[in-house]
Scaffold this active site. Structure first.
Site, PDB file in Angstrom:
ATOM      1  N   HIS A 183       1.068   7.431  10.878  1.00 37.30           N
ATOM      2  CA  HIS A 183       1.353   7.832   9.494  1.00 37.30           C
ATOM      3  C   HIS A 183       0.049   7.728   8.691  1.00 37.30           C
ATOM      4  CE1 HIS A 183       2.864   7.915   5.422  1.00 37.30           C
ATOM      5  NE2 HIS A 183       3.979   8.445   5.904  1.00 37.30           N
TER       6      HIS A 183
ATOM      7  N   ASN B 208      12.014   7.294   6.163  1.00 38.66           N
ATOM      8  CA  ASN B 208      10.936   6.311   6.220  1.00 38.66           C
ATOM      9  C   ASN B 208      10.955   5.462   4.951  1.00 38.66           C
ATOM     10  OD1 ASN B 208       8.587   4.873   6.497  1.00 38.66           O
ATOM     11  ND2 ASN B 208       7.215   6.626   6.218  1.00 38.66           N
TER      12      ASN B 208
ATOM     13  N   GLY C  79       3.987  11.843  -1.482  1.00 39.29           N
ATOM     14  CA  GLY C  79       4.063  11.075  -2.728  1.00 39.29           C
ATOM     15  C   GLY C  79       3.592  11.823  -3.958  1.00 39.29           C
TER      16      GLY C  79
ATOM     17  N   LYS D  64       9.348   2.801   4.345  1.00 39.98           N
ATOM     18  CA  LYS D  64       8.055   2.157   4.075  1.00 39.98           C
ATOM     19  C   LYS D  64       8.269   0.667   3.771  1.00 39.98           C
ATOM     20  CE  LYS D  64       6.307   6.614   2.763  1.00 39.98           C
ATOM     21  NZ  LYS D  64       5.333   7.413   2.047  1.00 39.98           N
TER      22      LYS D  64
ATOM     23  N   SER E   7       6.948  14.981   0.265  1.00 35.91           N
ATOM     24  CA  SER E   7       7.691  15.422  -0.931  1.00 35.91           C
ATOM     25  C   SER E   7       8.882  16.319  -0.611  1.00 35.91           C
ATOM     26  CB  SER E   7       6.751  16.098  -1.932  1.00 35.91           C
ATOM     27  OG  SER E   7       5.819  15.165  -2.408  1.00 35.91           O
TER      28      SER E   7
ATOM     29  N   GLU F  11       2.682  16.413   8.175  1.00 39.13           N
ATOM     30  CA  GLU F  11       2.772  15.837   6.828  1.00 39.13           C
ATOM     31  C   GLU F  11       1.423  15.987   6.139  1.00 39.13           C
ATOM     32  OE1 GLU F  11       5.833  12.618   6.259  1.00 39.13           O
ATOM     33  OE2 GLU F  11       4.199  11.632   7.290  1.00 39.13           O
TER      34      GLU F  11
HETATM   35  P1  PGA Z   1       7.299  11.286   0.429  1.00 41.07           P
HETATM   36  O1  PGA Z   1       6.697  10.556   1.708  1.00 41.07           O
HETATM   37  O2  PGA Z   1       8.564  11.968   0.876  1.00 41.07           O
HETATM   38  O3  PGA Z   1       7.528  10.196  -0.549  1.00 41.07           O
HETATM   39  O4  PGA Z   1       6.273  12.275  -0.038  1.00 41.07           O
HETATM   40  C1  PGA Z   1       6.728  11.157   2.959  1.00 41.07           C
HETATM   41  C2  PGA Z   1       6.064  10.285   3.972  1.00 41.07           C
HETATM   42  O5  PGA Z   1       5.194   9.487   3.635  1.00 41.07           O
HETATM   43  O6  PGA Z   1       6.412  10.355   5.154  1.00 41.07           O
END
Ligand code: PGA
Length: 231
Positions: A85, A6, A163, A8, A194, A157
């Protein structure tokens, strides 16, 4: 395993094209699903990946400025789409009814929804994790036939893990995934939040996981490669 990348709202056009080239270096049996910003969805893609969208419209078509419909995604041969999400739920106030409508649009266009669910830190502290999961799965699947429900990929998640470099313990995740399997025994399950080189050895111990959803780390191909090697 299913590995969802992802990206983003990251990467300029040149950065994205470079990234795509680098991705070709990854040789894997795993199902790699790249979810770039929607402005890149129509670009030629490396043949070792599938493409996913990060979102879609809840409407079929029409006067909805800025929205991309599931029908349009299908016309680009997009096979997967993230839905619900936490960043969209929080920033765009996306409701569970919106999510249910989007899932229906996707399924009727043969696109596999990747339904993201997870609790906040406060909900976790109040022992509400299972309630949040149950509510979100049940409401997201309302009025969807069972054979279609089974096509949906569920991505757990925890919002507090996204994050933050924090991840649940393997023991906690095994219990949560066992619980999700009770609610939807036939769906593929992912973990996100993460996922990185440090957390993968812990996550590897968790049973019933069919793959991972990678956020920040998905932007660095060499790190994605390392994670894939460790799975
Ligand atoms: P991250 O994000 O791996 O940066 O924690 C995961 C997500 O938002 O799907």
């Amino acid at each position: 395993m299913i590995i969802v990348l992802n990206q983003k709202s990251n990467l300029t056009k040149d950065e994205y094209l470079k990234y795509q080239k680098e991705l070709l270096n990854i040789k894997t049996q795993h199902n790699l699903i790249l979810c770039p910003s929607s402005c890149y969805l129509s670009y030629n893609r490396p043949d070792n990946i599938s493409l996913g969208s990060q979102d879609c419209s809840r409407f079929e078509s029409g006067a909805h400025t800025g929205e991309i419909s599931a029908t349009q995604l299908k016309s680009l041969d997009i096979k997967y789409c993230l839905v619900g999400h936490s960043e969209r739920r929080i920033e765009k106030k996306e409701s569970i009814e919106d999510i249910n409508m989007k899932i229906k649009q996707l399924l009727s266009n043969d696109i596999i929804p990747v339904l993201c669910i997870g609790e906040t830190q406060e909900e976790k502290n109040n022992n509400l994790t299972k309630d949040v999961i149950k509510y979100n799965i049940e409401q997201a699947l309302i009025n969807i036939e069972e054979k279609d429900q089974n096509k949906i990929i569920v991505a757990y998640e925890p919002i507090w893990a996204i994050g933050t470099d924090k991840t649940p313990l393997a023991k906690e995740l095994t219990e949560i995934f066992g619980y999700i399997k009770e609610i939807c025994p036939n769906n593929k399950l992912l973990y996100g939040g993460s996922v990185n080189e440090q957390s993968i050895p812990i996550l590897n111990k968790v049973k019933k996981v069919d793959g991972y959803l990678l956020g920040r780390i998905s932007l660095e191909v060499d790190k994605v490669k390392k994670i894939i090697e460790k799975i």
